[in-house]
Design an enzyme around this catalytic site. Structure first.
Site: not given
Ligand code: APR
Length: 243
Positions: A59, A95-97, A113, A206, A224
């Site tokens: 971290y 969900q982002n930190v 989170h 997404n 995004a």
């Molecule tokens: N623009 C839009 N979407 C994107 C981009 C982008 N440039 N790059 C990646 N993605 C999408 C991916 O296709 C995927 O569906 O973002 C998503 C990321 O998914 P994860 O990595 O699973 O992240 P998240 O959903 O935030 O995870 C949830 O899980 O890792 C734990 O606690 C952590 O908060 C996190 C939780």
């Protein structure tokens, strides 16, 4: 496509995908490893009990990367602009930190989170602002105890923050927009359905569809930095198209 300005109560849920183009890696796009570590190694209470030095180092690096290298991108900015201009209720659940939403100017935000730039005292449970390294030798400013601070992050197996308020807000929203999340981690993965049951329209923004069939009412797929402004600032899109 829907115009978000036509609604009264808009809730946005963001995940790692919105910060990807700011240089912060998503979790599930990198082969199940988060900067080279598995969840079990760095993101559970057991991991912290077993090897607090490794968890702190992990971290500390994330915190330093956020402070030294990352800046909000146009998707974070578009959400902050929408919140400023919108006359209804707007809530951002992330969900982002990281703190890129705050840096962009977002105000009404729930970090379900936890936050990288906070530490929590295991003794008094206080959450305090923290932008330094955390180590097992760090003395907590609140209780003056060595080793009592942990990252203020919700690890796997722990209960996300602000859930009561979030559930109430979801029950009252009429537009729910999910941005950059794979929808694999509950309870956030269930928010779309909760909003939908409450009568809200649901939209997925997404990079790609998560799973074979999208269960959202509408979806836009792409990076995004492009699609968030496209959706939240329809007027600017019209201007671009007219040029
Ligand atoms: N623009 C839009 N979407 C994107 C981009 C982008 N440039 N790059 C990646 N993605 C999408 C991916 O296709 C995927 O569906 O973002 C998503 C990321 O998914 P994860 O990595 O699973 O992240 P998240 O959903 O935030 O995870 C949830 O899980 O890792 C734990 O606690 C952590 O908060 C996190 C939780």
């Amino acid at each position: 496509m829907l115009n978000p300005y036509d609604f009264n109560s808009v809730v946005v849920l963001t995940g790692a995908g919105i910060s990807a183009e700011s240089g912060l890696k998503t979790f599930r796009d990198s082969g199940g490893l988060w900067e080279g570590h598995s969840i079990e190694e760095v993101a559970t209470p057991n991991a912290f009990n077993r090897n607090p030095d490794l968890v702190h180092t992990f971290y500390n690096l994330r915190r330093k990367q956020l402070l030294d290298e990352a800046a909000p991108n146009t998707a974070h900015m578009a959400l902050a602009d929408f919140e400023k201009n919108f006359e209804g209720n707007f809530t951002l659940i992330t969900q982002n930190v990281d703190n890129l939403h705050e840096q962009a100017g977002s105000q009404n935000i729930f970090h379900m989170h936890g936050e990288l730039l906070k530490a929590r005292c295991l003794e008094c449970r206080q959450s305090i602002d923290w932008d330094q390294k955390l180590e097992t030798s760090t003395v907590s400013p609140c209780c003056n105890i060595k080793g009592s601070l942990r990252p203020d992050i919700v690890w796997f197996g722990e209960i996300p923050m602000h859930m009561k308020q979030i559930e109430q807000i979801l029950e009252q929203c009429d537009l729910f927009v999910s941005i950059g999340t794979s929808g694999q981690v509950y309870p956030a993965a269930g928010f779309m359905q909760m909003a939908s049951f409450a009568g809200a329209k649901t939209v997925e923004l997404n990079l790609e569809a998560c799973g074979r069939y999208s269960r959202f009412d509408h979806a836009i797929y792409g990076p995004a930095t492009k699609i968030v402004r496209q959706f939240f600032d329809p007027a600017s899109e019209e201007k671009v198209n007219q040029q």
